[in-house]
Design an enzyme around this catalytic site. Structure first.
Site, PDB file in Angstrom:
ATOM      1  CE  LYS A  15      61.516 -43.372  36.845  1.00 23.40           C
ATOM      2  NZ  LYS A  15      60.608 -42.238  36.655  1.00 23.40           N
TER       3      LYS A  15
ATOM      4  CG  ASP B  90      60.654 -38.227  35.486  1.00 21.22           C
ATOM      5  OD1 ASP B  90      60.740 -38.824  34.406  1.00 21.22           O
ATOM      6  OD2 ASP B  90      60.694 -38.798  36.580  1.00 21.22           O
TER       7      ASP B  90
ATOM      8  N   GLY C 260      54.566 -36.142  45.659  1.00 23.00           N
ATOM      9  CA  GLY C 260      55.173 -37.453  45.408  1.00 23.00           C
ATOM     10  C   GLY C 260      56.307 -37.351  44.394  1.00 23.00           C
TER      11      GLY C 260
ATOM     12  CG  ASN D  60      51.084 -34.175  49.455  1.00 20.89           C
ATOM     13  OD1 ASN D  60      51.138 -34.393  48.252  1.00 20.89           O
ATOM     14  ND2 ASN D  60      50.901 -35.144  50.335  1.00 20.89           N
ATOM     15  NE  ARG D  61      46.115 -38.069  50.293  1.00 16.80           N
ATOM     16  CZ  ARG D  61      45.328 -39.046  49.900  1.00 16.80           C
ATOM     17  NH1 ARG D  61      44.020 -38.881  49.876  1.00 16.80           N
ATOM     18  NH2 ARG D  61      45.816 -40.210  49.530  1.00 16.80           N
ATOM     19  CE  LYS D  62      50.083 -30.793  57.945  1.00 17.86           C
ATOM     20  NZ  LYS D  62      50.225 -30.039  59.151  1.00 17.86           N
ATOM     21  CG  ASP D  63      49.590 -38.319  51.756  1.00 19.67           C
ATOM     22  OD1 ASP D  63      50.635 -37.655  51.844  1.00 19.67           O
ATOM     23  OD2 ASP D  63      49.022 -38.529  50.667  1.00 19.67           O
TER      24      ASP D  63
HETATM   25  P1  NAD Z   1      53.361 -40.880  43.982  1.00 23.02           P
HETATM   26  O1  NAD Z   1      52.718 -42.136  44.480  1.00 23.02           O
HETATM   27  O2  NAD Z   1      54.827 -40.689  44.139  1.00 23.02           O
HETATM   28  O3  NAD Z   1      52.623 -39.598  44.652  1.00 23.02           O
HETATM   29  C1  NAD Z   1      51.223 -39.548  44.728  1.00 23.02           C
HETATM   30  C2  NAD Z   1      50.820 -38.147  45.156  1.00 23.02           C
HETATM   31  O4  NAD Z   1      49.405 -38.043  45.026  1.00 23.02           O
HETATM   32  C3  NAD Z   1      51.143 -37.810  46.614  1.00 23.02           C
HETATM   33  O5  NAD Z   1      51.482 -36.446  46.675  1.00 23.02           O
HETATM   34  C4  NAD Z   1      49.813 -38.060  47.311  1.00 23.02           C
HETATM   35  O6  NAD Z   1      49.698 -37.320  48.510  1.00 23.02           O
HETATM   36  C5  NAD Z   1      48.851 -37.586  46.266  1.00 23.02           C
HETATM   37  N1  NAD Z   1      47.517 -38.153  46.350  1.00 23.02           N
HETATM   38  C6  NAD Z   1      47.159 -39.430  46.086  1.00 23.02           C
HETATM   39  N2  NAD Z   1      45.837 -39.575  46.215  1.00 23.02           N
HETATM   40  C7  NAD Z   1      45.338 -38.359  46.563  1.00 23.02           C
HETATM   41  C8  NAD Z   1      44.041 -37.873  46.849  1.00 23.02           C
HETATM   42  N3  NAD Z   1      42.968 -38.661  46.807  1.00 23.02           N
HETATM   43  N4  NAD Z   1      43.911 -36.574  47.183  1.00 23.02           N
HETATM   44  C9  NAD Z   1      44.983 -35.752  47.249  1.00 23.02           C
HETATM   45  N5  NAD Z   1      46.233 -36.160  46.970  1.00 23.02           N
HETATM   46  C10 NAD Z   1      46.407 -37.459  46.650  1.00 23.02           C
HETATM   47  O7  NAD Z   1      52.923 -40.803  42.460  1.00 23.02           O
HETATM   48  P2  NAD Z   1      53.699 -40.092  41.267  1.00 23.02           P
HETATM   49  O8  NAD Z   1      54.749 -41.019  40.777  1.00 23.02           O
HETATM   50  O9  NAD Z   1      54.078 -38.741  41.700  1.00 23.02           O
HETATM   51  O10 NAD Z   1      52.569 -40.051  40.144  1.00 23.02           O
HETATM   52  C11 NAD Z   1      51.523 -39.103  40.194  1.00 23.02           C
HETATM   53  C12 NAD Z   1      50.781 -39.084  38.879  1.00 23.02           C
HETATM   54  O11 NAD Z   1      51.694 -38.712  37.850  1.00 23.02           O
HETATM   55  C13 NAD Z   1      50.180 -40.406  38.427  1.00 23.02           C
HETATM   56  O12 NAD Z   1      48.824 -40.167  38.166  1.00 23.02           O
HETATM   57  C14 NAD Z   1      50.875 -40.754  37.131  1.00 23.02           C
HETATM   58  O13 NAD Z   1      49.987 -41.216  36.170  1.00 23.02           O
HETATM   59  C15 NAD Z   1      51.404 -39.435  36.668  1.00 23.02           C
HETATM   60  N6  NAD Z   1      52.661 -39.550  35.912  1.00 23.02           N
HETATM   61  C16 NAD Z   1      52.806 -38.741  34.828  1.00 23.02           C
HETATM   62  C17 NAD Z   1      53.967 -38.784  34.097  1.00 23.02           C
HETATM   63  C18 NAD Z   1      54.094 -37.912  32.893  1.00 23.02           C
HETATM   64  O14 NAD Z   1      55.163 -37.911  32.279  1.00 23.02           O
HETATM   65  N7  NAD Z   1      53.095 -37.170  32.511  1.00 23.02           N
HETATM   66  C19 NAD Z   1      55.016 -39.619  34.470  1.00 23.02           C
HETATM   67  C20 NAD Z   1      54.839 -40.429  35.595  1.00 23.02           C
HETATM   68  C21 NAD Z   1      53.655 -40.380  36.310  1.00 23.02           C
END
Ligand code: NAD
Length: 287
Positions: free
Chosen positions: A71, A107, A133, A155-158
């Site tokens: 991407k 998106d 994310g 967001n959590r501080k990760d």
């Molecule tokens: P990413 O890995 O880029 O980001 C993950 C995010 O989740 C981060 O902000 C992280 O801090 C947070 N996170 C993870 N575990 C956590 C926890 N236990 N507590 C609090 N925060 C937590 O992932 P992404 O690409 O942003 O995807 C996120 C979600 O979006 C996925 O579940 C995916 O299924 C969904 N998604 C949906 C679509 C859609 O069109 N509906 C498209 C892509 C992804």
């Protein structure tokens, strides 16, 4: 499907792509609208991204969807990208207009399109977003570009924290009329206050999806009220714990599957100008 000498090719590039429902979804639509087009999935890794984009030009593909891990990697090889793609540094759809390749990020458009299909717009709204994310950045960028008044992103501080702070700064520059706040998810008092002032709460992270399907980031369900709309980007399960609890308190809710389908609808609009029959596709692919 009839393939002829004039059939226009489209495709998905990324790796892996074997699990993708995109070929079925777009070919179904091409057949329905009698478009002389065909869509295939191509497994392309980062080493071959330049060659893949060159192939779009050489073979005169109408366009392509782009998935992980390409991407960002496709961007240097395109002629131009949209503001949403620029803010998110991410392209998921490429359109070939007479050899000029434009990169889009649909998106976030899928997210707002799904709300719009339910009669809700983000213009002038205050929105609380959980997560910083990839999907969160697409959602926040699109909401800001569509005139949201204020975004409070938690967001959590990760490892995503510093990236989120940088992303917030990019949105502030691109859409100065939108106030953008970044907060620590552990600060429960601020979270409660921001949700109380918001029209829309968005879960834009992995919580709610397996293996966290029995979890929700909203522990105190007293924040749910009838005039709060709650949306989740997670699409499996179709209804997350967050949405179940919000609905039980009278909130309007939107699931992630609608967002996913609306991204496809947006890409189809760009490819052929056709309106995807979203409900029909949902039945065909997911039920
Ligand atoms: P990413 O890995 O880029 O980001 C993950 C995010 O989740 C981060 O902000 C992280 O801090 C947070 N996170 C993870 N575990 C956590 C926890 N236990 N507590 C609090 N925060 C937590 O992932 P992404 O690409 O942003 O995807 C996120 C979600 O979006 C996925 O579940 C995916 O299924 C969904 N998604 C949906 C679509 C859609 O069109 N509906 C498209 C892509 C992804």
């Amino acid at each position: 499907m009839n393939i002829s000498g004039s059939t226009r090719m489209l495709g998905l590039i990324g790796s892996p792509v074997g699990h993708s429902k995109s070929p079925e979804m777009y070919n179904y639509c091409f057949k329905k609208f009698e478009r002389d087009c065909a869509y295939l999935a191509f497994d392309v890794t980062e080493e071959n991204v330049e060659a893949a984009i060159k192939a779009i030009r050489t073979l005169n593909l109408r366009g392509a969807n782009v998935t992980m891990p390409l991407k960002k990697a496709v961007i240097p090889y395109l002629d131009r990208i949209t503001p949403a793609a620029e803010i998110t540094n991410s392209v998921n759809t490429i359109i070939n207009e007479n050899g000029v390749l434009t990169g889009y990020c649909t998106d976030g458009m899928g997210f707002t399109g799904n709300l719009r299909a339910g009669g809700i717009t983000v213009k002038d709204k205050k929105i609380t977003i959980l997560g910083g994310g990839g999907v969160s950045s697409a959602v926040s960028a699109q909401c800001a570009l569509e005139g949201a008044k204020e975004l409070s992103i938690f967001n959590r501080k990760d490892k995503f924290w510093s990236r989120l702070e940088a992303h917030a700064e990019v949105i502030r520059k691109a859409a100065p009329a939108c106030k953008v706040n970044v907060y620590d998810l552990d600060d429960e008092e601020i979270l409660k206050k921001e949700i109380a002032e918001s029209h829309l709460l968005v879960n834009a992270n992995c919580v709610g999806m397996a293996p966290l399907e029995n979890e929700s980031l909203i522990k105190d369900t007293s924040v749910f009220r009838e005039d709060l709309t709650v949306a989740d980007v997670v699409y499996s399960p179709a209804e997350t714990k967050l949405l179940r609890e919000a609905k039980a308190c009278g909130c309007r809710t939107f699931g992630g599957l609608g967002m996913l389908l609306q991204q496809g609808a947006e890409a189809l609009r760009l490819y052929t100008g056709d309106e995807m029959p979203v409900k029909e596709i949902e039945e065909y692919l997911y039920k």
